[in-house]
Each structure stands twice: as structure tokens, then as C-alpha cells.
Design a protein around this motif. Structure first.
Motif, PDB file in Angstrom:
ATOM      1  N   GLY A   1       0.818  -1.208   0.000  1.00 17.56           N
ATOM      2  CA  GLY A   1       0.000   0.000   0.000  1.00 17.56           C
ATOM      3  C   GLY A   1       0.849   1.254   0.000  1.00 17.56           C
ATOM      4  O   GLY A   1       0.542   2.233  -0.692  1.00 17.56           O
ATOM      5  N   LEU A   2       1.943   1.229   0.772  1.00 18.43           N
ATOM      6  CA  LEU A   2       2.845   2.372   0.821  1.00 18.43           C
ATOM      7  C   LEU A   2       3.557   2.554  -0.517  1.00 18.43           C
ATOM      8  O   LEU A   2       3.701   3.684  -0.996  1.00 18.43           O
ATOM      9  CB  LEU A   2       3.866   2.185   1.943  1.00 18.43           C
ATOM     10  CG  LEU A   2       4.888   3.309   2.120  1.00 18.43           C
ATOM     11  CD1 LEU A   2       4.200   4.647   2.385  1.00 18.43           C
ATOM     12  CD2 LEU A   2       5.858   2.972   3.258  1.00 18.43           C
ATOM     13  N   ILE A   3       3.992   1.463  -1.127  1.00 17.06           N
ATOM     14  CA  ILE A   3       4.670   1.557  -2.421  1.00 17.06           C
ATOM     15  C   ILE A   3       3.725   2.117  -3.483  1.00 17.06           C
ATOM     16  O   ILE A   3       4.094   2.975  -4.287  1.00 17.06           O
ATOM     17  CB  ILE A   3       5.204   0.180  -2.853  1.00 17.06           C
ATOM     18  CG1 ILE A   3       6.332  -0.265  -1.914  1.00 17.06           C
ATOM     19  CG2 ILE A   3       5.711   0.227  -4.296  1.00 17.06           C
ATOM     20  CD1 ILE A   3       6.813  -1.684  -2.151  1.00 17.06           C
ATOM     21  N   SER A   4       2.485   1.643  -3.488  1.00 18.87           N
ATOM     22  CA  SER A   4       1.504   2.125  -4.449  1.00 18.87           C
ATOM     23  C   SER A   4       1.245   3.618  -4.269  1.00 18.87           C
ATOM     24  O   SER A   4       1.205   4.384  -5.243  1.00 18.87           O
ATOM     25  CB  SER A   4       0.195   1.342  -4.298  1.00 18.87           C
ATOM     26  OG  SER A   4      -0.787   1.822  -5.192  1.00 18.87           O
ATOM     27  N   ARG A   5       1.066   4.049  -3.020  1.00 11.01           N
ATOM     28  CA  ARG A   5       0.845   5.472  -2.748  1.00 11.01           C
ATOM     29  C   ARG A   5       2.069   6.292  -3.151  1.00 11.01           C
ATOM     30  O   ARG A   5       1.933   7.396  -3.701  1.00 11.01           O
ATOM     31  CB  ARG A   5       0.554   5.664  -1.255  1.00 11.01           C
ATOM     32  CG  ARG A   5       0.257   7.104  -0.818  1.00 11.01           C
ATOM     33  CD  ARG A   5      -1.135   7.533  -1.183  1.00 11.01           C
ATOM     34  NE  ARG A   5      -2.132   6.788  -0.451  1.00 11.01           N
ATOM     35  CZ  ARG A   5      -2.631   7.132   0.752  1.00 11.01           C
ATOM     36  NH1 ARG A   5      -2.225   8.257   1.329  1.00 11.01           N
ATOM     37  NH2 ARG A   5      -3.550   6.392   1.340  1.00 11.01           N
ATOM     38  N   MET A   6       3.267   5.751  -2.874  1.00  5.42           N
ATOM     39  CA  MET A   6       4.498   6.472  -3.214  1.00  5.42           C
ATOM     40  C   MET A   6       4.629   6.621  -4.722  1.00  5.42           C
ATOM     41  O   MET A   6       5.018   7.689  -5.221  1.00  5.42           O
ATOM     42  CB  MET A   6       5.708   5.715  -2.659  1.00  5.42           C
ATOM     43  CG  MET A   6       7.011   6.496  -2.720  1.00  5.42           C
ATOM     44  SD  MET A   6       7.007   7.938  -1.619  1.00  5.42           S
ATOM     45  CE  MET A   6       6.944   7.132   0.004  1.00  5.42           C
ATOM     46  N   ALA A   7       4.319   5.564  -5.475  1.00  7.77           N
ATOM     47  CA  ALA A   7       4.426   5.625  -6.931  1.00  7.77           C
ATOM     48  C   ALA A   7       3.510   6.708  -7.490  1.00  7.77           C
ATOM     49  O   ALA A   7       3.916   7.505  -8.351  1.00  7.77           O
ATOM     50  CB  ALA A   7       4.078   4.267  -7.538  1.00  7.77           C
ATOM     51  N   LYS A   8       2.283   6.753  -7.012  1.00  7.03           N
ATOM     52  CA  LYS A   8       1.337   7.768  -7.481  1.00  7.03           C
ATOM     53  C   LYS A   8       1.804   9.171  -7.096  1.00  7.03           C
ATOM     54  O   LYS A   8       1.653  10.131  -7.865  1.00  7.03           O
ATOM     55  CB  LYS A   8      -0.052   7.483  -6.926  1.00  7.03           C
ATOM     56  CG  LYS A   8      -0.695   6.219  -7.468  1.00  7.03           C
ATOM     57  CD  LYS A   8      -2.050   5.979  -6.839  1.00  7.03           C
ATOM     58  CE  LYS A   8      -2.764   4.785  -7.470  1.00  7.03           C
ATOM     59  NZ  LYS A   8      -2.019   3.509  -7.299  1.00  7.03           N
ATOM     60  N   GLY A   9       2.376   9.287  -5.887  1.00  8.19           N
ATOM     61  CA  GLY A   9       2.861  10.585  -5.444  1.00  8.19           C
ATOM     62  C   GLY A   9       4.027  11.081  -6.280  1.00  8.19           C
ATOM     63  O   GLY A   9       4.098  12.269  -6.629  1.00  8.19           O
ATOM     64  N   VAL A  10       4.949  10.185  -6.615  1.00  9.11           N
ATOM     65  CA  VAL A  10       6.097  10.575  -7.435  1.00  9.11           C
ATOM     66  C   VAL A  10       5.646  10.951  -8.839  1.00  9.11           C
ATOM     67  O   VAL A  10       6.160  11.919  -9.430  1.00  9.11           O
ATOM     68  CB  VAL A  10       7.142   9.438  -7.471  1.00  9.11           C
ATOM     69  CG1 VAL A  10       8.216   9.721  -8.521  1.00  9.11           C
ATOM     70  CG2 VAL A  10       7.786   9.273  -6.103  1.00  9.11           C
ATOM     71  N   VAL A  11       4.690  10.225  -9.397  1.00  6.39           N
ATOM     72  CA  VAL A  11       4.162  10.572 -10.722  1.00  6.39           C
ATOM     73  C   VAL A  11       3.567  11.975 -10.702  1.00  6.39           C
ATOM     74  O   VAL A  11       3.835  12.793 -11.598  1.00  6.39           O
ATOM     75  CB  VAL A  11       3.105   9.542 -11.175  1.00  6.39           C
ATOM     76  CG1 VAL A  11       2.332  10.057 -12.382  1.00  6.39           C
ATOM     77  CG2 VAL A  11       3.771   8.213 -11.517  1.00  6.39           C
ATOM     78  N   SER A  12       2.790  12.282  -9.687  1.00  5.47           N
ATOM     79  CA  SER A  12       2.205  13.619  -9.564  1.00  5.47           C
ATOM     80  C   SER A  12       3.296  14.675  -9.430  1.00  5.47           C
ATOM     81  O   SER A  12       3.227  15.756 -10.044  1.00  5.47           O
ATOM     82  CB  SER A  12       1.282  13.667  -8.345  1.00  5.47           C
ATOM     83  OG  SER A  12       0.758  14.962  -8.145  1.00  5.47           O
ATOM     84  N   PHE A  13       4.322  14.372  -8.652  1.00  7.24           N
ATOM     85  CA  PHE A  13       5.446  15.275  -8.438  1.00  7.24           C
ATOM     86  C   PHE A  13       6.182  15.562  -9.748  1.00  7.24           C
ATOM     87  O   PHE A  13       6.530  16.710 -10.041  1.00  7.24           O
ATOM     88  CB  PHE A  13       6.390  14.634  -7.419  1.00  7.24           C
ATOM     89  CG  PHE A  13       7.665  15.384  -7.163  1.00  7.24           C
ATOM     90  CD1 PHE A  13       7.667  16.588  -6.486  1.00  7.24           C
ATOM     91  CD2 PHE A  13       8.883  14.859  -7.574  1.00  7.24           C
ATOM     92  CE1 PHE A  13       8.854  17.273  -6.237  1.00  7.24           C
ATOM     93  CE2 PHE A  13      10.072  15.524  -7.332  1.00  7.24           C
ATOM     94  CZ  PHE A  13      10.057  16.735  -6.659  1.00  7.24           C
ATOM     95  N   LEU A  14       6.379  14.532 -10.553  1.00  7.18           N
ATOM     96  CA  LEU A  14       7.119  14.692 -11.810  1.00  7.18           C
ATOM     97  C   LEU A  14       6.261  15.308 -12.904  1.00  7.18           C
ATOM     98  O   LEU A  14       6.784  16.001 -13.783  1.00  7.18           O
ATOM     99  CB  LEU A  14       7.666  13.345 -12.268  1.00  7.18           C
ATOM    100  CG  LEU A  14       8.695  12.697 -11.342  1.00  7.18           C
ATOM    101  CD1 LEU A  14       9.154  11.366 -11.896  1.00  7.18           C
ATOM    102  CD2 LEU A  14       9.882  13.615 -11.100  1.00  7.18           C
ATOM    103  N   GLU A  15       4.957  15.070 -12.867  1.00  9.64           N
ATOM    104  CA  GLU A  15       4.076  15.682 -13.868  1.00  9.64           C
ATOM    105  C   GLU A  15       4.065  17.204 -13.726  1.00  9.64           C
ATOM    106  O   GLU A  15       3.894  17.919 -14.718  1.00  9.64           O
ATOM    107  CB  GLU A  15       2.667  15.117 -13.736  1.00  9.64           C
ATOM    108  CG  GLU A  15       2.530  13.706 -14.307  1.00  9.64           C
ATOM    109  CD  GLU A  15       1.128  13.151 -14.139  1.00  9.64           C
ATOM    110  OE1 GLU A  15       0.797  12.188 -14.849  1.00  9.64           O
ATOM    111  OE2 GLU A  15       0.367  13.670 -13.280  1.00  9.64           O
ATOM    112  N   GLU A  16       4.249  17.711 -12.503  1.00 11.21           N
ATOM    113  CA  GLU A  16       4.316  19.154 -12.310  1.00 11.21           C
ATOM    114  C   GLU A  16       5.531  19.762 -13.024  1.00 11.21           C
ATOM    115  O   GLU A  16       5.465  20.875 -13.530  1.00 11.21           O
ATOM    116  CB  GLU A  16       4.391  19.471 -10.816  1.00 11.21           C
ATOM    117  CG  GLU A  16       3.108  19.247 -10.067  1.00 11.21           C
ATOM    118  CD  GLU A  16       3.228  19.657  -8.615  1.00 11.21           C
ATOM    119  OE1 GLU A  16       2.213  19.589  -7.902  1.00 11.21           O
ATOM    120  OE2 GLU A  16       4.334  20.042  -8.185  1.00 11.21           O
ATOM    121  N   ASP A  17       6.615  18.988 -13.040  1.00  9.95           N
ATOM    122  CA  ASP A  17       7.840  19.457 -13.690  1.00  9.95           C
ATOM    123  C   ASP A  17       8.706  18.242 -14.025  1.00  9.95           C
ATOM    124  O   ASP A  17       9.407  17.719 -13.160  1.00  9.95           O
ATOM    125  CB  ASP A  17       8.603  20.405 -12.772  1.00  9.95           C
ATOM    126  CG  ASP A  17       9.849  20.982 -13.434  1.00  9.95           C
ATOM    127  OD1 ASP A  17      10.118  20.616 -14.601  1.00  9.95           O
ATOM    128  OD2 ASP A  17      10.555  21.783 -12.793  1.00  9.95           O
TER     129      ASP A  17
END
Length: 241
Positions: A188-204
Motif C-alpha cells: 500500500g505504501l509503495i503504491s501510494r508512493m508511486a502515485k505521489g512521485v508521478v504527480s510530483f514529476l508531472e508538475e515538472d
């Protein structure tokens, strides 16, 4: 036990590069950069390969890399990109060793209201994993988590982070050796982290890089000088096809 330790000590590195090195037919050095996306990718690969300790060590340090890139605190990054709650309040009362049943009931309500697993809790787990290889929450920042231990489990379901939380103690009305504990789901933590990093990188998208120095020799990443194995190159060509 001795045989296992002897086997560990007798490890020798593989003589040829793996699939990543197969990107170059002639076996030129391959540099694996420590970018946020690569760290998440290797974390997922480690989990799927059953390397759970490696996956855990990676996933709790990914916010360090991302937060450093934009000058944020670890906990602030987790609030923004992992959608974890964080009040920043100290939890000194919750860490006392002796409590009444009423205190426990009130404090559990407070823990639920603040969020069973917060950005502060994740940071304290990160410190325990990185610095002590454990789940025991102690040290400088322990007062910001109600838990004396944060366990980690695997349930086969990536939905949600918290598997359970509660308290332990000895006695009836007035309990001693009291402790709140929480168990989180690694997947669950890995899945949440993956989505968070994608959002972080989509910003820039420019954030998906490894920090380096402005002058001098660039030592970013891990450089693999090993020659390619025929199997690795054949597999790479087949996958590309």
C-alpha cells in the motif's frame, strides 16, 4: 545458521551485466541514475522479486530525494504528494507507560482524528529503518508519533496503507507497559508512493534527475562496467521486438 552465513560471505558478483546494460550492444559502461522514477521502479521490482527489506528501505527514502530537489521538508512533501495528514503536534501523553482505560479510549479517539498514519509517522519509520534497521520509534523525533513501534506487513492488496493499529498493556483498569502500535502495508505504501512521485514529476518533468555538482567530474549514478551477457542482449532485443 553457520552454513547460511558462510553462503552470504561467499557471495561473488555476477560477471556480466543484466537487462539494463543490454541497452548497448557493445557493452559500453551503463550509468543507472538515482532519479525519482528509477527509485520507484526498482522498489516495485524488488517487491515483486520478494526482496521486501530492499523495497522497504527504498520506499521510505524516496521522499528524501524528491523533497531535496525542491527544497521541501520530508513531512511537507508527504503531505502534499502522498496525501498523508500531519498536524505536527507532539504526542508525549500517548507515549506514557501507565494509563487508565479512559485515557486509552480518549487517546485512541485522538489518534483516529489526527490520522492513524501521518507524515510524521512515516518519517519516524524512515529513521528507524535507515538508522537502526528496525520498526522501533525512538530518538529525537519520537514525540511526534504516538507509536512505540510501527510494524510492516504484506497482505497482497495495494489499497490503503494502514493494516491495523491499537494498544497493548498489562492490567485491568489501570494498565502498565502501555504502548500504541501500528502496522502498515508495504504494498500500500509503495503504491501510494508511486502515485505521489508521478504527480510530483508531472508538475515538472525536469525534476526526474539526480543531483550533481556544477564543476568537476560528474559522479552521478552507478556505473556498470561489466560486459553484456548474450542472454541479456538477446532478451532485450526480443522485448524490443
Amino acid at each position: 545458521m553457520n552454513a547460511r552465513l558462510d553462503e552470504i560471505a561467499a557471495w561473488r558478483p555476477a560477471p556480466s551485466g543484466g537487462l539494463e546494460s543490454a541497452a548497448n550492444e557493445y557493452g559500453s559502461p551503463t550509468v543507472i541514475h538515482r532519479t525519482p522514477s528509477r527509485l520507484v521502479e526498482e522498489c516495485e521490482i524488488a517487491f515483486d522479486a520478494g526482496l521486501l527489506l530492499a523495497a522497504l528501505s527504498l520506499v521510505v527514502t524516496i521522499p528524501d530525494v524528491c523533497a531535496k530537489a525542491v527544497g521541501m521538508k520530508y513531512t511537507d512533501w508527504c503531505v502534499k504528494y502522498l496525501d498523508l495528514p500531519n498536524t505536527g503536534e507532539k504526542m508525549n501523553a500517548e507515549r506514557k507507560d501507565e494509563k487508565s482505560q479512559d485515557e486509552i479510549s480518549d487517546e485512541l479517539d485522538g489518534i483516529t482524528a489526527r490520522g492513524a498514519f501521518t507524515a510524521s509517522d512515516l518519517y519516524q519509520l524512515r529513521c528507524a529503518v535507515v538508522h537502526a534497521g528496525s520498526s522501533v520509534i525512538e530518538g529525537k523525533g519520537k514525540d511526534y508519533s504516538p507509536y512505540k513501534v510501527i510494524g510492516v506487513c504484506v497482505q497482497g492488496d495495494e489499497c490503503g496503507i494502514v493494516a491495523s493499529y491499537g494498544h497493548t498493556g498489562v492490567g485491568a483498569e489501570n494498565l502498565k507497559a502501555c504502548a500504541y502500535d501500528c502496522v502498515i502495508k508495504l504494498e500500500g505504501l509503495i503504491s501510494r508512493m508511486a502515485k505521489g512521485v508521478v504527480s510530483f514529476l508531472e508538475e515538472d518533468p525536469e525534476r526526474d534527475c539526480e543531483r550533481g555538482i556544477k564543476t568537476g567530474i560528474d559522479r552521478r549514478g552507478v556505473t556498470d562496467f561489466r560486459p553484456l551477457s548474450r542472454i541479456s542482449y538477446t532478451l532485450k532485443k526480443w522485448l524490443d521486438f
